[in-house]
Design an enzyme around this catalytic site. Structure first.
Site, short mmCIF file in Angstrom:
data_model
loop_
_atom_site.label_atom_id
_atom_site.label_comp_id
_atom_site.label_asym_id
_atom_site.label_seq_id
_atom_site.Cartn_x
_atom_site.Cartn_y
_atom_site.Cartn_z
N CYS A 200 0.17 -37.18 -21.97
CA CYS A 200 0.19 -37.06 -23.43
C CYS A 200 -1.21 -37.25 -24.01
CB CYS A 200 1.08 -38.12 -24.08
SG CYS A 200 2.58 -38.50 -23.18
N ASP A 201 -1.94 -38.27 -23.54
CA ASP A 201 -3.17 -38.68 -24.23
C ASP A 201 -4.46 -38.31 -23.50
OD1 ASP A 201 -1.55 -39.77 -26.19
OD2 ASP A 201 -1.41 -41.71 -25.17
N CYS B 261 0.55 -43.04 -21.04
CA CYS B 261 0.89 -41.66 -20.68
C CYS B 261 -0.36 -40.79 -20.61
CB CYS B 261 1.88 -41.10 -21.70
SG CYS B 261 2.30 -39.39 -21.40
#
Ligand code: NAP
Length: 316
Positions: free
Chosen positions: A141-142, A138
């Site tokens: 997200c990261d 992701c």
């Protein structure tokens, strides 16, 4: 009959939420089940540029929120629950039962499965061990964790190229590793990748191992034409090599294809009468938010007509 829903929808991505919106507007008694947060995959999509109506694009979470608000406005009831199993109806007019992991049952005359799909894994040494320590599925997200770092993206589809472009906002360098010499991704993304100076390409290559002690340090890359293996230093590895359908809990009762995608007709009807499927979990050619929402509308329309036929109340 009051605890029997007309339509129970499993999965609250764009397909399931749109099905809920349509079914509520048809004045059906509807329940939408979701095991995590409503929104599905678009919750981890930075920007959606190809959903009509947003000339400059819209963030995935924002679009999810708007669809959810719109469905809720028409009275959609939602519940956080994991649908483990479907018990088929005992005969025409009899309800279906959805067994929830919490031990309870939901009862409904018609079902819509909209459980979507999830990321594939590479299945190479080091991947599992370093997931969350450099290996990610992701970018939204990261990505911000890799400011000024060197990262690798594996894959050649829309997700890989779109997320590689997104990662250049943070990373120093993004290397795309792809197993062929051409990308599957849409041409506009290929043009943007080609024009981005932070992106390097490593084509005809596969990642065979991810190495590092406490965190990801490098990726072993094999050239599929000559067989040579080299080490590429990488602080992060983002794996975007396609999806698999979330159909495991249903494939004993409805037909799926060899990859597990649910087979439907054009009306989203599955092999079991009264059970419909829509969105990414369904076998189809184009998996996009716009096709998921279209599927959701069609599934709800046909589920509504199915329930009305059972009641002898169909408008002809
Ligand atoms: P995808 O289109 O299935 O592409 C997967 C990519 O990973 C392909 O390039 C494939 O290579 C490669 N691959 C598959 N297995 C591999 C393996 N074991 N090792 C190395 N490489 C492997 O998947 P996706 O990009 O996640 O997209 C999924 C769906 O969502 C698609 O329908 C896509 O169009 C849609 N999507 C749309 C948008 C958008 O419209 N903006 C954004 C994201 C996703 P090959 O090409 O050689 O098969």
């Amino acid at each position: 009959m009051s605890n029997i829903y007309d339509i129970a929808i499993i999965g609250a991505g764009p397909a399931g939420m749109t099905a809920g919106l349509y079914a509520c507007r048809a004045r059906m008694k509807v329940l939408l089940l979701e095991r995590m947060a409503c929104g599905g995959q678009i919750l981890v999509t930075d920007r959606i540029e190809n959903f009509p109506g947003f000339p400059e694009g819209i963030s995935g979470p924002e679009l999810a929120d708007w669809i959810f608000k719109q469905a809720s406005h028409f009275g959609l009831e939602t519940r956080t629950a994991d649908a483990k199993k479907i018990i088929l109806s005992k005969g025409r007019g009899e309800p279906f039962y959805i067994k929830l992991s919490e031990g309870e049952d939901v009862t409904a005359l018609s079902l819509i499965i909209a459980t979507g799909a999830r990321w594939n894994e590479l299945n190479v040494p080091g991947e599992k061990e370093l997931t969350g320590r450099g290996v990610s599925y992701c970018a939204t997200c990261d990505g911000p964790l890799f400011r000024g770092k060197d990262v690798v993206v594996v894959g050649g589809g829309d997700t890989a190229l779109e997320d590689a472009l997104f990662l250049t906002k943070f990373a120093n360098k993004v290397t795309i590793i792809h197993r062929r010499d051409r990308f599957r991704a849409t041409k506009i993304l290929q043009d943007r990748v080609a024009a981005n100076k932070k992106i390097e390409l490593c084509l005809n290559s596969v990642a065979v191992e991810i190495t590092g002690k406490a965190k990801c340090e490098s990726v072993k890359i094999k050239d599929v034409t000559g067989g040579a293996v080299k080490d590429l230093r990488a602080d992060g590895v983002f794996v975007f090599i396609g999806m698999k359908p979330n159909s495991e809990n249903f494939k004993e009762i409805i037909r799926v294809d060899e990859k597990g995608y649910i087979i439907t007709d054009d009306d989203m009807q599955t092999s079991a009468e009264g059970i419909f499927a829509c969105g990414d979990v369904r076998r189809k050619l184009l998996r996009q938010v716009v096709t998921a929402t279209g599927d959701g509308a069609t599934a709800a329309f046909n589920a509504e007509h199915y329930v009305e036929r059972l009641r002898g109340a169909e408008y002809k």
